[in-house]
Design a protein around this motif. Structure first.
Motif, PDB file in Angstrom:
ATOM      1  N   ASN A  69     -18.765 -34.207  19.928  1.00 30.76           N
ATOM      2  CA  ASN A  69     -18.396 -35.568  19.487  1.00 30.76           C
ATOM      3  C   ASN A  69     -17.020 -35.947  20.016  1.00 30.76           C
ATOM      4  OD1 ASN A  69     -20.696 -36.172  18.140  1.00 30.76           O
ATOM      5  ND2 ASN A  69     -19.935 -35.614  16.100  1.00 30.76           N
ATOM      6  N   LYS A 113     -17.217 -36.700  23.492  1.00 25.70           N
ATOM      7  CA  LYS A 113     -17.984 -37.929  23.694  1.00 25.70           C
ATOM      8  C   LYS A 113     -17.137 -39.181  23.420  1.00 25.70           C
ATOM      9  CE  LYS A 113     -21.618 -38.319  21.069  1.00 25.70           C
ATOM     10  NZ  LYS A 113     -22.916 -38.095  20.463  1.00 25.70           N
ATOM     11  N   ASP A 168      -8.890 -34.992  18.239  1.00 27.55           N
ATOM     12  CA  ASP A 168      -8.947 -35.653  19.545  1.00 27.55           C
ATOM     13  C   ASP A 168      -8.061 -36.886  19.549  1.00 27.55           C
ATOM     14  OD1 ASP A 168     -10.396 -38.084  18.720  1.00 27.55           O
ATOM     15  OD2 ASP A 168     -12.081 -36.722  18.338  1.00 27.55           O
ATOM     16  N   TYR A 227     -26.258 -41.792  10.207  1.00 28.53           N
ATOM     17  CA  TYR A 227     -25.187 -42.797  10.208  1.00 28.53           C
ATOM     18  C   TYR A 227     -24.393 -42.719  11.506  1.00 28.53           C
ATOM     19  CZ  TYR A 227     -21.681 -45.965   8.386  1.00 28.53           C
ATOM     20  OH  TYR A 227     -20.865 -47.059   8.211  1.00 28.53           O
ATOM     21  N   GLN A 228     -24.229 -43.893  12.091  1.00 28.49           N
ATOM     22  CA  GLN A 228     -23.423 -43.963  13.317  1.00 28.49           C
ATOM     23  C   GLN A 228     -22.502 -45.164  13.207  1.00 28.49           C
ATOM     24  OE1 GLN A 228     -26.810 -44.008  16.067  1.00 28.49           O
ATOM     25  NE2 GLN A 228     -26.064 -42.059  16.909  1.00 28.49           N
ATOM     26  N   VAL A 229     -21.262 -44.958  13.636  1.00 27.05           N
ATOM     27  CA  VAL A 229     -20.306 -46.065  13.568  1.00 27.05           C
ATOM     28  C   VAL A 229     -20.700 -47.102  14.610  1.00 27.05           C
ATOM     29  CG1 VAL A 229     -17.882 -46.736  13.796  1.00 27.05           C
ATOM     30  CG2 VAL A 229     -18.491 -44.528  12.774  1.00 27.05           C
ATOM     31  N   SER A 239     -18.644 -47.382  17.882  1.00 30.94           N
ATOM     32  CA  SER A 239     -18.757 -46.306  18.872  1.00 30.94           C
ATOM     33  C   SER A 239     -20.097 -46.318  19.585  1.00 30.94           C
ATOM     34  CB  SER A 239     -18.497 -44.952  18.218  1.00 30.94           C
ATOM     35  OG  SER A 239     -19.223 -44.826  17.042  1.00 30.94           O
ATOM     36  N   GLY A 252     -26.170 -40.582  20.418  1.00 28.68           N
ATOM     37  CA  GLY A 252     -26.526 -39.394  19.643  1.00 28.68           C
ATOM     38  C   GLY A 252     -27.643 -39.711  18.658  1.00 28.68           C
ATOM     39  N   SER A 253     -27.837 -38.736  17.730  1.00 30.71           N
ATOM     40  CA  SER A 253     -28.935 -38.904  16.769  1.00 30.71           C
ATOM     41  C   SER A 253     -28.437 -39.379  15.401  1.00 30.71           C
ATOM     42  CB  SER A 253     -29.652 -37.569  16.592  1.00 30.71           C
ATOM     43  OG  SER A 253     -28.741 -36.635  16.031  1.00 30.71           O
ATOM     44  N   GLY A 254     -27.145 -39.210  15.169  1.00 32.54           N
ATOM     45  CA  GLY A 254     -26.605 -39.573  13.834  1.00 32.54           C
ATOM     46  C   GLY A 254     -26.905 -38.487  12.817  1.00 32.54           C
ATOM     47  N   GLY A 256     -25.879 -34.987  13.592  1.00 43.55           N
ATOM     48  CA  GLY A 256     -25.012 -33.838  13.843  1.00 43.55           C
ATOM     49  C   GLY A 256     -24.060 -33.528  12.696  1.00 43.55           C
ATOM     50  N   LEU A 257     -23.346 -34.525  12.202  1.00 43.59           N
ATOM     51  CA  LEU A 257     -22.364 -34.276  11.135  1.00 43.59           C
ATOM     52  C   LEU A 257     -23.058 -33.925   9.807  1.00 43.59           C
ATOM     53  CD1 LEU A 257     -19.595 -36.971  11.773  1.00 43.59           C
ATOM     54  CD2 LEU A 257     -19.449 -34.505  12.119  1.00 43.59           C
TER      55      LEU A 257
HETATM   56  P1  ADP Z   1     -24.092 -38.496  16.892  1.00 43.90           P
HETATM   57  O1  ADP Z   1     -25.148 -37.674  17.368  1.00 43.90           O
HETATM   58  O2  ADP Z   1     -24.376 -39.943  16.832  1.00 43.90           O
HETATM   59  O3  ADP Z   1     -22.770 -38.140  17.407  1.00 43.90           O
HETATM   60  P2  ADP Z   1     -23.008 -37.398  14.537  1.00 43.90           P
HETATM   61  O4  ADP Z   1     -23.567 -37.172  13.183  1.00 43.90           O
HETATM   62  O5  ADP Z   1     -22.506 -36.212  15.185  1.00 43.90           O
HETATM   63  O6  ADP Z   1     -24.089 -38.158  15.317  1.00 43.90           O
HETATM   64  O7  ADP Z   1     -21.869 -38.436  14.414  1.00 43.90           O
HETATM   65  C1  ADP Z   1     -22.101 -39.598  13.676  1.00 43.90           C
HETATM   66  C2  ADP Z   1     -21.191 -40.690  14.140  1.00 43.90           C
HETATM   67  O8  ADP Z   1     -19.829 -40.400  13.818  1.00 43.90           O
HETATM   68  C3  ADP Z   1     -21.136 -40.910  15.542  1.00 43.90           C
HETATM   69  O9  ADP Z   1     -22.204 -41.714  15.980  1.00 43.90           O
HETATM   70  C4  ADP Z   1     -19.810 -41.566  15.788  1.00 43.90           C
HETATM   71  O10 ADP Z   1     -19.944 -42.923  15.533  1.00 43.90           O
HETATM   72  C5  ADP Z   1     -18.953 -40.946  14.775  1.00 43.90           C
HETATM   73  N1  ADP Z   1     -18.149 -39.831  15.313  1.00 43.90           N
HETATM   74  C6  ADP Z   1     -18.365 -38.519  15.176  1.00 43.90           C
HETATM   75  N2  ADP Z   1     -17.386 -37.807  15.735  1.00 43.90           N
HETATM   76  C7  ADP Z   1     -16.493 -38.709  16.246  1.00 43.90           C
HETATM   77  C8  ADP Z   1     -15.267 -38.612  16.981  1.00 43.90           C
HETATM   78  N3  ADP Z   1     -14.709 -37.422  17.271  1.00 43.90           N
HETATM   79  N4  ADP Z   1     -14.639 -39.750  17.353  1.00 43.90           N
HETATM   80  C9  ADP Z   1     -15.130 -40.960  17.044  1.00 43.90           C
HETATM   81  N5  ADP Z   1     -16.308 -41.123  16.334  1.00 43.90           N
HETATM   82  C10 ADP Z   1     -16.996 -39.994  15.972  1.00 43.90           C
END
Ligand code: ADP
Length: 661
Positions: free
Chosen positions: A562, A565, A589, A607-609, A612, A621-623, A625-626
Motif C-alpha cells: 500500500n 502504491k 510513507d 473500504y477504499q478511500v 486514492s 486494489g480489493s479493499g 488487505g487492511l
Molecule cells: P487496497 O487493496 O484497496 O489497497 P486495502 O485494504 O489494503 O485495500 O486498503 C484500503 C484503502 O486504504 C486503500 O484503497 C487506500 O485508499 C487506503 N490506503 C491503504 N494504505 C494506504 C497508504 N499507505 N496511503 C494512502 N492510502 C492508503
C-alpha cells in the motif's frame, strides 16, 4: 399549679408591701406634721363579733392610708356595764387618754357610743367631727345637738328575712321571734313589730321573750313542724346572764328543730340558715370613708347621713342541708357560704391542664387520622398507578419478547443466508481460481510461443510487426488482470476463511529479525524502477512471537505494498522495535495520506478511500488487505492503527505480544 399561682400572688403582695414601705418611708419627713388622729369609740366589747366586724372595716380603710392616719380604738363594753358610775369612769379614762391630743375625727359604733359621745362632747372632743355607725335610732339626726356630725344608720331588714324564710319553707306556718330586754333588743323589737302586719295574713308570729337560755332552748327544740325561728336579739337572758352573739347562736342552733333566721351577718356561719343580713364590716368601712372625706376638708354637712342598706341575702349551705332546704329556692343574688368545694373548684387548674392536654391530643389524633387517611388514599392511588405501570410493562415486555424473537429469527435467517453466501462464494472462488490459473498459464505460453515462433516471421513487414506487438501488449493486460483477479479471489477466500473460523494457522516460534531479513528482498521488489526509496530498520533482540510466518508476511506485504502504491515521491520506511515488551512494527510513507475522518473506516472490508482510488495511475486494489491484516493481528492478540496527514503521508503501526516462554 395552684401552689405556683399562690406563690406568685404572695410575691406580688410582698412587692406591693415593700413599695408601700419605701413610699411611706420617703414620705415620712414631709408628712410628719400632717398625721391625722382618729378615735374609734365602740359601744360594745371587741369580743362581740358585730363590734369586731365594724372595727375590722374601719381598720381596713385607715390602714390603707398608711402613716398619714393614726387610729386609736376604744371599747366601752356597755352591754356588760352601763351604770352612770361606769360611764363616768369611761369618760374620765378617755379624757386622760385623749384630752391632750387634737383628734381629727371620732368614729362611734352603735347607739350607746354616739349617745355617750354627744353627752360628753364638750369635755372630751370639743368640735371634732363625729361619724357614727351601727346606730339604730333613726331619729338621731333630729337631735338639737346634732352638729358637725354625720354617719351611717343601721336598719336591719326584718321583712327581707321573713320573706327569705317563707320562700325557703313554702309550708311555713309560724315564725318564733327571739328577743331579749337589752336596749338594742328593745329597739330591734320596735323595728320588727313595725313590719309584722305586712305578713300576718300569711304566717303566724310568736314572741319568745323574757326567757332564760335553758327555757329558750327548750322552746326551740320542740317547735311544731313548719316553724321557723327569727333571732332578733338575745344577749342577756331573763336571769341576767350575758351571751355574745356567737355564744347565743352556739347554744340555740344545735338544739333547734327549726331553721333559724336573723338580720345580722355575725350569726352567719355559727348556726343560722341566713336571711337578709346587715354587715358590721360594711358599716365600719362606710363610716371610715366618710371620716376620711371630712378630714380631707369636706364640711360635715356636705357628707350626708346614710341609712345604710348594707343588707344582703346571705345563707349557710351547711344549715340549708341540715334542715333539708333547697338551694334552688334561694332569692336571686344570694351569697352562699360553706359551699363544699366542688370537684371542679378543687381541681380547677388540674382539670384545665388535663383538658388542655386532651384537646391537644385530640387535635393531634385528628391530624394524625387525617394524615393516615390521606396517606392511605395516596397509597391506594400509588398502588393503582403501580398496577397500571406493571400492566404497561408486561405489555411492553411481551411486545419486546415478540420483537426479540422476531429479531432472533431474522438473525438466524441472516446467518443462514450469510453462511450460504460464503459457501456459494467459496465454491465460486475455488471454481474461478482453476480456470483462471489455466488462462494465466496459457497466456504465458501463448506469449512465449508467439514471441519465439510468430514474431520473427513478421520481420520486415511493418504492418504485421506492429500488430504482433499489440497482440503481445494485450496478452500482458490479460496476464495482469488475471493476476489481479487471482489476488482478489485469494484475498476474498482468506477473509472468508478467517471470518468463518476455517483458516488454518501454521503457528511457529518466530525470530522477527530473521523474518525481516528474509522478507527485505521482496519489499525492495515493490520499489524496483521507482524513485521512492525504502529504508528498513530492525532492532536486534526483538521479542519472539508465536505466529504463522506466512500470515505475518501477508500483513507486512499489504502495508508495504500500500505504501509503495500510494507514494509517488519521498520514501517508505519500515521499523521494527520493542515497545513495552511487545513487537512493534511501523510502516511509514510520504504518500498521499488518508483523510482523518476515514482513518477508522479503512480497516473495514471493501473500504477504499475515494480520493486514492480515483488516481488512475494506481493499481486498483480489493479493499480487503487492511481488513485481513487487522484480523490476523488481532488473532494473535495484537492491535493495529493508522495515523495520517493528508498530502504528507501515512503511518501504520501494529504490535504483537511476545510469545510465552
Ligand atoms: P487496497 O487493496 O484497496 O489497497 P486495502 O485494504 O489494503 O485495500 O486498503 C484500503 C484503502 O486504504 C486503500 O484503497 C487506500 O485508499 C487506503 N490506503 C491503504 N494504505 C494506504 C497508504 N499507505 N496511503 C494512502 N492510502 C492508503
Amino acid at each position: 399549679m395552684r401552689g405556683a399561682f399562690h406563690r406568685i400572688f404572695k410575691l406580688g403582695l410582698i412587692g406591693v408591701a415593700l413599695l408601700a414601705c419605701v413610699w411611706s418611708l420617703a414620705a415620712t419627713p414631709v408628712r410628719a406634721q400632717q398625721v391625722k388622729r382618729v378615735l374609734l369609740l365602740n359601744a360594745y366589747s371587741h369580743d362581740l363579733s358585730w363590734t369586731a366586724d365594724i372595727t375590722r372595716g374601719v381598720q381596713e380603710v385607715m390602714s390603707g392610708q398608711g402613716a398619714s392616719v393614726k387610729l386609736s380604738v376604744e371599747f366601752m363594753d356597755t352591754k356588760n356595764y352601763f351604770s352612770p358610775e361606769y360611764l363616768a369612769m369611761v369618760e374620765e379614762q378617755l379624757r386622760l387618754k385623749y384630752g391632750h391630743i387634737k383628734l381629727d375625727a371620732v368614729i362611734t359604733s352603735d347607739d350607746n357610743a354616739i349617745n355617750f359621745a354627744l353627752q360628753n362632747r364638750a369635755r372630751l372632743f370639743g368640735n371634732t367631727p363625729i361619724i357614727f355607725c351601727g346606730v339604730n335610732n333613726l331619729d338621731l339626726p333630729k337631735r338639737d345637738d346634732f352638729k358637725n356630725i354625720t354617719g351611717v344608720l343601721e336598719s336591719p331588714d326584718v321583712g327581707g328575712s321573713i320573706e327569705a324564710a317563707m320562700r325557703l319553707q313554702p309550708g311555713l306556718k309560724t315564725i318564733y321571734l327571739v328577743m331579749d330586754s337589752t336596749t338594742t333588743g328593745a329597739m330591734n323589737k320596735g323595728l320588727t313589730q313595725a313590719v309584722l302586719p305586712k305578713y300576718e295574713d300569711k304566717v303566724g308570729f310568736v314572741w319568745l321573750e323574757n326567757l332564760s337560755m335553758s327555757e329558750l332552748k327548750g322552746k326551740v327544740s320542740s317547735l311544731p313542724p313548719d316553724s321557723a325561728v327569727l333571732l332578733v336579739t338575745f344577749n342577756r337572758d331573763r336571769l341576767g346572764q350575758w351571751f355574745t352573739f356567737e355564744e347565743c347562736i352556739a347554744e340555740l342552733s344545735p338544739v333547734s328543730n327549726s331553721p333559724i333566721y336573723s338580720m345580722w351577718d355575725f350569726y352567719l356561719g355559727h348556726g343560722i340558715v341566713g336571711g337578709m343580713l346587715t354587715s358590721g364590716r360594711y358599716q365600719g368601712v362606710t363610716a371610715a370613708n366618710m371620716a376620711l372625706e371630712v378630714m380631707s376638708g369636706t364640711p360635715t354637712g356636705e357628707v350626708p347621713v346614710t341609712i345604710q342598706k348594707a343588707n344582703r341575702y346571705m345563707f349557710d349551705y351547711a344549715m340549708l342541708t341540715r334542715y333539708g332546704l333547697y338551694r334552688d329556692m334561694l332569692p336571686e343574688g344570694s351569697i352562699l357560704i360553706n359551699v363544699p368545694e366542688s370537684l371542679y373548684d378543687k381541681y380547677k387548674y388540674e382539670l384545665w391542664f388535663v383538658s388542655g392536654i386532651i384537646v391537644l391530643l385530640s387535635v393531634a389524633i385528628i391530624a394524625l387520622l387525617a394524615n393516615i387517611r390521606a396517606r392511605k388514599k395516596a397509597e391506594g392511588e400509588l398502588e393503582e398507578l403501580n398496577k397500571y405501570q406493571e400492566t404497561l410493562i408486561e405489555q411492553r415486555t411481551e411486545e419486546l419478547t415478540l420483537r426479540s424473537r422476531e429479531l432472533e429469527l431474522a438473525n438466524y435467517e441472516l446467518k443462514k443466508l450469510d453462511s450460504l453466501k460464503t459457501a456459494v462464494l467459496n465454491t465460486v472462488s475455488h471454481d474461478l481460481r482453476t480456470p483462471l490459473t489455466a488462462v494465466l498459464g496459457f497466456c504465458k505460453i501463448i506469449d512465449r510461443d508467439f514471441k519465439r515462433f510468430f514474431l520473427p516471421l513478421c520481420h520486415g513487414a511493418d504492418d504485421l510487426e506492429g500488430r504482433g506487438e499489440r497482440i503481445r501488449g494485450n496478452l500482458t493486460i490479460i496476464e495482469k488482470e488475471g493476476e489481479r483477479l487471482t489476488r482478489l479471489i485469494n484475498d476474498f477466500l482468506d477473509l472468508s476463511k478467517i471470518e468463518s473460523g476455517s483458516m488454518g494457522w501454521n503457528d511457529q516460534m518466530l525470530e522477527p529479525t530473521t523474518l525481516f531479513k528474509d522478507a527485505i528482498p521482496v519489499f525492495q521488489g515493490y520499489f524496483t524502477g521507482s524513485e521512492v526509496g525504502l529504508s528498513v530498520q530492525v532492532d536486534d533482540g526483538l521479542p519472539r512471537v508465536l505466529a504463522d510466518p506466512d500470515r505475518l508476511l501477508q500483513v507486512l506485504n499489504n502495508l508495504v505494498g500500500n505504501a509503495a502504491k500510494f507514494t509517488h515521491a519521498g520514501k517508505v520506511s519500515i521499523e521494527a522495535v520493542e515497545a513495552n515488551g511487545c513487537l512493534q512494527v511501523t510502516v511509514a510513507d510520504t504518500g498521499v495520506g488518508i483523510p482523518t475522518e476515514e482513518l477508522e473506516d479503512i480497516f473495514e472490508k471493501f473500504y477504499q478511500v475515494a480520493q486514492s482510488t480515483s488516481d488512475t495511475e494506481i493499481c486498483r486494489g480489493s479493499g480487503m488487505g487492511l481488513a485481513i491484516s487487522k484480523h490476523i493481528v488481532e488473532h494473535y492478540g495484537g492491535s493495529i492503527r493508522a495515523d495520517s496527514t493528508p498530502e504528507r503521508g501515512s503511518r501504520f503501526t501494529f504490535t504483537l505480544p511476545p510469545a510465552a516462554n
